[in-house]
Design a protein around this motif. Structure first.
Motif, PDB file in Angstrom:
ATOM      1  N   ALA A   1       2.442  12.109   2.631  1.00 29.16           N
ATOM      2  CA  ALA A   1       1.337  12.517   1.766  1.00 29.16           C
ATOM      3  C   ALA A   1       0.396  11.359   1.450  1.00 29.16           C
ATOM      4  CB  ALA A   1       1.882  13.124   0.471  1.00 29.16           C
ATOM      5  N   ALA A   2       0.942  10.188   1.194  1.00 28.09           N
ATOM      6  CA  ALA A   2       0.102   9.048   0.812  1.00 28.09           C
ATOM      7  C   ALA A   2      -0.829   8.638   1.945  1.00 28.09           C
ATOM      8  CB  ALA A   2       0.973   7.872   0.387  1.00 28.09           C
ATOM      9  N   VAL A   3      -0.293   8.536   3.154  1.00 30.20           N
ATOM     10  CA  VAL A   3      -1.136   8.093   4.264  1.00 30.20           C
ATOM     11  C   VAL A   3      -2.117   9.189   4.669  1.00 30.20           C
ATOM     12  CG1 VAL A   3       0.423   8.765   6.142  1.00 30.20           C
ATOM     13  CG2 VAL A   3      -1.126   6.831   6.459  1.00 30.20           C
TER      14      VAL A   3
ATOM     15  N   ASP B   1      -7.843   3.723   1.646  1.00 31.49           N
ATOM     16  CA  ASP B   1      -7.297   2.423   1.278  1.00 31.49           C
ATOM     17  C   ASP B   1      -7.566   1.380   2.364  1.00 31.49           C
ATOM     18  OD1 ASP B   1      -5.504   0.993  -0.744  1.00 31.49           O
ATOM     19  OD2 ASP B   1      -4.459   0.580   1.136  1.00 31.49           O
ATOM     20  N   TRP B   2      -7.426   1.771   3.623  1.00 29.05           N
ATOM     21  CA  TRP B   2      -7.696   0.825   4.704  1.00 29.05           C
ATOM     22  C   TRP B   2      -9.160   0.392   4.683  1.00 29.05           C
ATOM     23  CZ3 TRP B   2      -4.939   4.583   8.569  1.00 29.05           C
ATOM     24  CH2 TRP B   2      -3.561   4.546   8.306  1.00 29.05           C
ATOM     25  N   SER B   3     -10.053   1.341   4.426  1.00 32.06           N
ATOM     26  CA  SER B   3     -11.470   1.012   4.352  1.00 32.06           C
ATOM     27  C   SER B   3     -11.751   0.035   3.208  1.00 32.06           C
ATOM     28  CB  SER B   3     -12.290   2.290   4.158  1.00 32.06           C
ATOM     29  OG  SER B   3     -13.652   2.005   4.043  1.00 32.06           O
ATOM     30  N   ARG B   4     -11.094   0.253   2.085  1.00 35.59           N
ATOM     31  CA  ARG B   4     -11.298  -0.640   0.935  1.00 35.59           C
ATOM     32  C   ARG B   4     -10.775  -2.044   1.202  1.00 35.59           C
ATOM     33  NH1 ARG B   4     -10.009   3.203  -4.383  1.00 35.59           N
ATOM     34  NH2 ARG B   4     -11.948   4.403  -4.245  1.00 35.59           N
ATOM     35  N   HIS B   5      -9.831  -2.159   2.133  1.00 35.17           N
ATOM     36  CA  HIS B   5      -9.326  -3.484   2.504  1.00 35.17           C
ATOM     37  C   HIS B   5     -10.092  -4.079   3.682  1.00 35.17           C
ATOM     38  CE1 HIS B   5      -5.715  -2.483   0.022  1.00 35.17           C
ATOM     39  NE2 HIS B   5      -5.731  -3.791  -0.158  1.00 35.17           N
ATOM     40  N   GLY B   6     -11.200  -3.447   4.074  1.00 35.54           N
ATOM     41  CA  GLY B   6     -12.069  -4.020   5.082  1.00 35.54           C
ATOM     42  C   GLY B   6     -11.754  -3.641   6.512  1.00 35.54           C
ATOM     43  N   VAL B   7     -10.879  -2.674   6.737  1.00 38.62           N
ATOM     44  CA  VAL B   7     -10.595  -2.246   8.110  1.00 38.62           C
ATOM     45  C   VAL B   7     -11.815  -1.487   8.631  1.00 38.62           C
ATOM     46  CG1 VAL B   7      -9.097  -0.870   9.589  1.00 38.62           C
ATOM     47  CG2 VAL B   7      -8.133  -2.109   7.627  1.00 38.62           C
TER      48      VAL B   7
ATOM     49  N   GLY C   1       6.449  -0.698   4.359  1.00 47.93           N
ATOM     50  CA  GLY C   1       5.553  -1.540   5.139  1.00 47.93           C
ATOM     51  C   GLY C   1       4.092  -1.309   4.793  1.00 47.93           C
ATOM     52  N   LEU C   2       3.690  -0.029   4.615  1.00 51.13           N
ATOM     53  CA  LEU C   2       2.309   0.251   4.260  1.00 51.13           C
ATOM     54  C   LEU C   2       1.965  -0.317   2.888  1.00 51.13           C
ATOM     55  CD1 LEU C   2       1.964   3.943   5.543  1.00 51.13           C
ATOM     56  CD2 LEU C   2       0.776   1.929   6.446  1.00 51.13           C
ATOM     57  N   GLY C   3       2.948  -0.364   2.006  1.00 50.40           N
ATOM     58  CA  GLY C   3       2.716  -0.965   0.698  1.00 50.40           C
ATOM     59  C   GLY C   3       2.434  -2.448   0.781  1.00 50.40           C
ATOM     60  N   LEU C   4       2.940  -3.107   1.827  1.00 50.20           N
ATOM     61  CA  LEU C   4       2.746  -4.545   1.990  1.00 50.20           C
ATOM     62  C   LEU C   4       1.575  -4.890   2.894  1.00 50.20           C
ATOM     63  CD1 LEU C   4       6.485  -5.583   2.538  1.00 50.20           C
ATOM     64  CD2 LEU C   4       5.144  -5.888   0.451  1.00 50.20           C
ATOM     65  N   ALA C   5       1.105  -3.937   3.706  1.00 43.86           N
ATOM     66  CA  ALA C   5       0.154  -4.254   4.778  1.00 43.86           C
ATOM     67  C   ALA C   5      -1.191  -4.747   4.261  1.00 43.86           C
ATOM     68  CB  ALA C   5      -0.049  -3.023   5.665  1.00 43.86           C
ATOM     69  N   GLN C   6      -1.712  -4.131   3.202  1.00 45.05           N
ATOM     70  CA  GLN C   6      -2.982  -4.591   2.612  1.00 45.05           C
ATOM     71  C   GLN C   6      -4.099  -4.700   3.659  1.00 45.05           C
ATOM     72  OE1 GLN C   6      -3.446  -5.487  -0.822  1.00 45.05           O
ATOM     73  NE2 GLN C   6      -1.454  -4.534  -1.112  1.00 45.05           N
ATOM     74  N   GLY C   7      -4.167  -3.737   4.580  1.00 46.84           N
ATOM     75  CA  GLY C   7      -5.225  -3.742   5.577  1.00 46.84           C
ATOM     76  C   GLY C   7      -4.994  -4.658   6.761  1.00 46.84           C
ATOM     77  N   ASP C   8      -3.817  -5.264   6.882  1.00 42.70           N
ATOM     78  CA  ASP C   8      -3.504  -6.170   7.992  1.00 42.70           C
ATOM     79  C   ASP C   8      -3.194  -5.346   9.241  1.00 42.70           C
ATOM     80  OD1 ASP C   8      -2.560  -8.031   9.767  1.00 42.70           O
ATOM     81  OD2 ASP C   8      -1.133  -8.962   8.384  1.00 42.70           O
ATOM     82  N   LEU C   9      -4.076  -5.402  10.228  1.00 44.78           N
ATOM     83  CA  LEU C   9      -3.899  -4.597  11.435  1.00 44.78           C
ATOM     84  C   LEU C   9      -2.641  -4.973  12.204  1.00 44.78           C
ATOM     85  CD1 LEU C   9      -7.581  -4.396  12.722  1.00 44.78           C
ATOM     86  CD2 LEU C   9      -6.168  -2.484  11.938  1.00 44.78           C
ATOM     87  N   ALA C  10      -2.226  -6.214  12.119  1.00 38.59           N
ATOM     88  CA  ALA C  10      -1.005  -6.635  12.815  1.00 38.59           C
ATOM     89  C   ALA C  10       0.213  -5.893  12.283  1.00 38.59           C
ATOM     90  CB  ALA C  10      -0.813  -8.146  12.666  1.00 38.59           C
TER      91      ALA C  10
ATOM     92  N   GLY D   1      -2.292  11.392  -5.867  1.00 37.17           N
ATOM     93  CA  GLY D   1      -3.588  11.270  -6.506  1.00 37.17           C
ATOM     94  C   GLY D   1      -3.492  10.556  -7.836  1.00 37.17           C
ATOM     95  N   ALA D   2      -2.494  10.921  -8.635  1.00 39.02           N
ATOM     96  CA  ALA D   2      -2.323  10.280  -9.940  1.00 39.02           C
ATOM     97  C   ALA D   2      -1.940   8.811  -9.795  1.00 39.02           C
ATOM     98  CB  ALA D   2      -1.263  11.029 -10.739  1.00 39.02           C
ATOM     99  N   ILE D   3      -1.028   8.513  -8.858  1.00 42.71           N
ATOM    100  CA  ILE D   3      -0.584   7.136  -8.668  1.00 42.71           C
ATOM    101  C   ILE D   3      -1.716   6.272  -8.134  1.00 42.71           C
ATOM    102  CG2 ILE D   3       1.042   5.651  -7.421  1.00 42.71           C
ATOM    103  CD1 ILE D   3       2.973   8.056  -7.365  1.00 42.71           C
ATOM    104  N   TYR D   4      -2.501   6.831  -7.201  1.00 47.05           N
ATOM    105  CA  TYR D   4      -3.590   6.040  -6.619  1.00 47.05           C
ATOM    106  C   TYR D   4      -4.628   5.684  -7.670  1.00 47.05           C
ATOM    107  CZ  TYR D   4      -6.845   4.462  -3.019  1.00 47.05           C
ATOM    108  OH  TYR D   4      -7.670   3.692  -2.239  1.00 47.05           O
ATOM    109  N   ARG D   5      -4.960   6.635  -8.533  1.00 48.88           N
ATOM    110  CA  ARG D   5      -5.936   6.346  -9.591  1.00 48.88           C
ATOM    111  C   ARG D   5      -5.413   5.290 -10.557  1.00 48.88           C
ATOM    112  NH1 ARG D   5      -6.647  11.980  -9.480  1.00 48.88           N
ATOM    113  NH2 ARG D   5      -5.193  12.214 -11.223  1.00 48.88           N
ATOM    114  N   ALA D   6      -4.125   5.345 -10.846  1.00 50.49           N
ATOM    115  CA  ALA D   6      -3.572   4.443 -11.861  1.00 50.49           C
ATOM    116  C   ALA D   6      -3.182   3.080 -11.312  1.00 50.49           C
ATOM    117  CB  ALA D   6      -2.360   5.098 -12.526  1.00 50.49           C
ATOM    118  N   LEU D   7      -2.600   3.054 -10.094  1.00 52.20           N
ATOM    119  CA  LEU D   7      -1.977   1.822  -9.615  1.00 52.20           C
ATOM    120  C   LEU D   7      -2.513   1.323  -8.274  1.00 52.20           C
ATOM    121  CD1 LEU D   7       1.723   2.724 -10.528  1.00 52.20           C
ATOM    122  CD2 LEU D   7       0.145   1.281 -11.826  1.00 52.20           C
ATOM    123  N   GLY D   8      -3.295   2.146  -7.560  1.00 55.88           N
ATOM    124  CA  GLY D   8      -3.854   1.693  -6.299  1.00 55.88           C
ATOM    125  C   GLY D   8      -3.033   2.102  -5.090  1.00 55.88           C
ATOM    126  N   GLY D   9      -3.532   1.679  -3.916  1.00 52.93           N
ATOM    127  CA  GLY D   9      -2.964   2.132  -2.659  1.00 52.93           C
ATOM    128  C   GLY D   9      -1.556   1.646  -2.381  1.00 52.93           C
TER     129      GLY D   9
END
Length: 404
Positions: A225-227, A234-240, A290-299, A355-363
């Motif tokens: 659901a999150a992805v 979230d990827w766009s916001r991290h500059g992907v 892993g997605l929680g740690l990736a922060q837009g890192d394509l690697a 939706g609730a978690i993303y608004r409150a705590l982010g991706g």
């Protein structure tokens, strides 16, 4: 189009075409129906409500519609009727939208009711064929749907850009639904609904091993659901860059296709329901963290998207193997419908929570919040395996995954 086999078993080529048409329709509708609704000038809140209607409708409608098979209705009848109703609803949507929102909402509900039994009915026919014939593998046929979905994602935007959003979306979807109607209507399938059951006779219950397997699959699939809801954002916001976001989605679907293509070469013990579901749960747990740690890192994002082949593909094949191996005669249609309804219900709840978690705590927190769902799914897999009480033996119908 090839003829049915002399034994009367469903034609694999036609089943593959059905998957292709239905999943191309899904691959157009999912990303571009919101675009079409936006082109009508509707506000975001109303669009969100209209998009939520099909989810709620499918949760309610899928199980009882598929249960009709257990009362003697042919799966092909559901496919033809559903595809015709789908085509009619798409064709009427532009007229309804020009009139008022209420009739448009009614058509969207009708559309969801019509669509609810389509994929489960093709699954029912394909699994029935796989149980009867060693030459038919469910995964190879189901792969056609994933290929169609990927093709729709890649080519749909360019095609609709040429034709125009306001007319092209419902027009193209109408044509696809009519194509599915024709493919379902021609030929002959020996996989009919079960013999009609008197109303006074209670339907056979789904065994605990199957209920636990379905619950496990629903939880694992809900961990997407999150992805699904916030991955691109979230990827766009991290500059992907946007092209890379598209490539990440394509990578996931390509991994799913690769699994479906190669699963038949796996040792039989790794094609059992519990091992496939366990692989899906384990991969979903790794992917969420892993997605929680990736922060837009394509690697990191690229190999994590490759895991979609297991998080979705292995989970889907595992629950299909469980339905084929553990559902009693007279309850196979209901079991197939229960898979769809359960997955839709848990995924809807997970999406709301995201939706609730993303608004409150982010991706990052939203992705990590999916890990408990995967872990709970893994726990149900263990319980399902223990409830079975003995090693899995025999062909697909006896609990192993040989027909996968």
């Amino acid at each position: 189009m090839s003829a049915p086999s002399p034994t009367g078993e469903p034609d694999p080529f036609r089943l593959g075409l059905l998957y292709t048409f239905v999943f191309v329709e899904i691959g157009i509708a999912m990303p571009f129906m919101p675009v079409w609704l936006g082109a009508l000038g509707l506000d975001a809140g109303l669009i969100g409500l209209l998009l939520a209607l099909p989810i709620a409708t499918k949760v309610i409608a899928t199980r009882p519609l598929m249960g009709l098979i257990d009362r003697g209705v042919r799966p092909r009848t559901l496919l033809v009727a559903g595809s015709l109703a789908l085509a009619a609803s798409y064709a009427l949507m532009p007229l309804a939208a020009a009139w008022a929102v209420a009739p448009l909402a009614g058509l969207i509900v009708l559309n969801a009711v019509a669509q609810a039994p389509l994929v489960p009915s093709i699954d029912y026919l394909t699994l029935a064929a796989a149980r009867r014939s060693p030459r038919i593998g469910y995964a190879r046929i189901r792969m056609c749907g994933s290929v169609g979905f990927l093709a729709a994602n890649l080519a749909g935007g360019a095609l609709l850009g040429m034709l125009g959003d306001r007319v092209a979306v419902p027009l193209l979807l109408t044509g696809l639904a009519l194509g599915a109607t024709f493919i379902a209507a021609v030929g002959h399938d020996s996989a009919t609904g079960t013999a009609p059951r008197p109303a006074s006779v209670a339907p056979p219950p789904l065994p605990p091993v199957l209920r636990l397997s379905i619950g496990a699959a629903a939880l694992i699939q809900a961990s997407h659901a999150a992805v699904y809801a916030f991955g691109s954002l979230d990827w766009s916001r991290h500059g992907v860059p946007t092209p890379w976001i598209g490539a990440l989605w394509a990578t996931g679907v390509a991994a799913e296709i690769a699994l479906f293509a190669l699963i038949g070469r796996w040792p039989a013990r790794w094609r059992s329901p519990f091992r496939l579901l366990g692989l899906g749960a384990g991969a979903a747990l790794v992917r969420a963290l892993g997605l929680g740690l990736a922060q837009g890192d394509l690697a990191l994002l690229l190999p994590l998207q490759v895991l979609h082949g297991l998080t979705f593909g292995a989970t889907h094949l595992g629950v299909m193997a469980a339905v084929s191996g553990f559902a009693p005669e007279g309850a196979r249609g209901r079991a197939q419908g229960t898979v769809g309804a359960s997955t839709a219900f848990v995924s809807a709840l997970a999406t709301l929570a995201c939706g609730a978690i993303y608004r409150a705590l982010g991706g990052s927190a939203t992705f990590v919040a999916m890990a408990p769902l995967a872990l709970a799914g893994l726990a149900l897999v263990v319980l399902a395996r223990r409830s079975r009480g003995r090693p899995e033996t025999g062909r697909f119908g006896g609990g192993s995954g040989d027909a996968i």
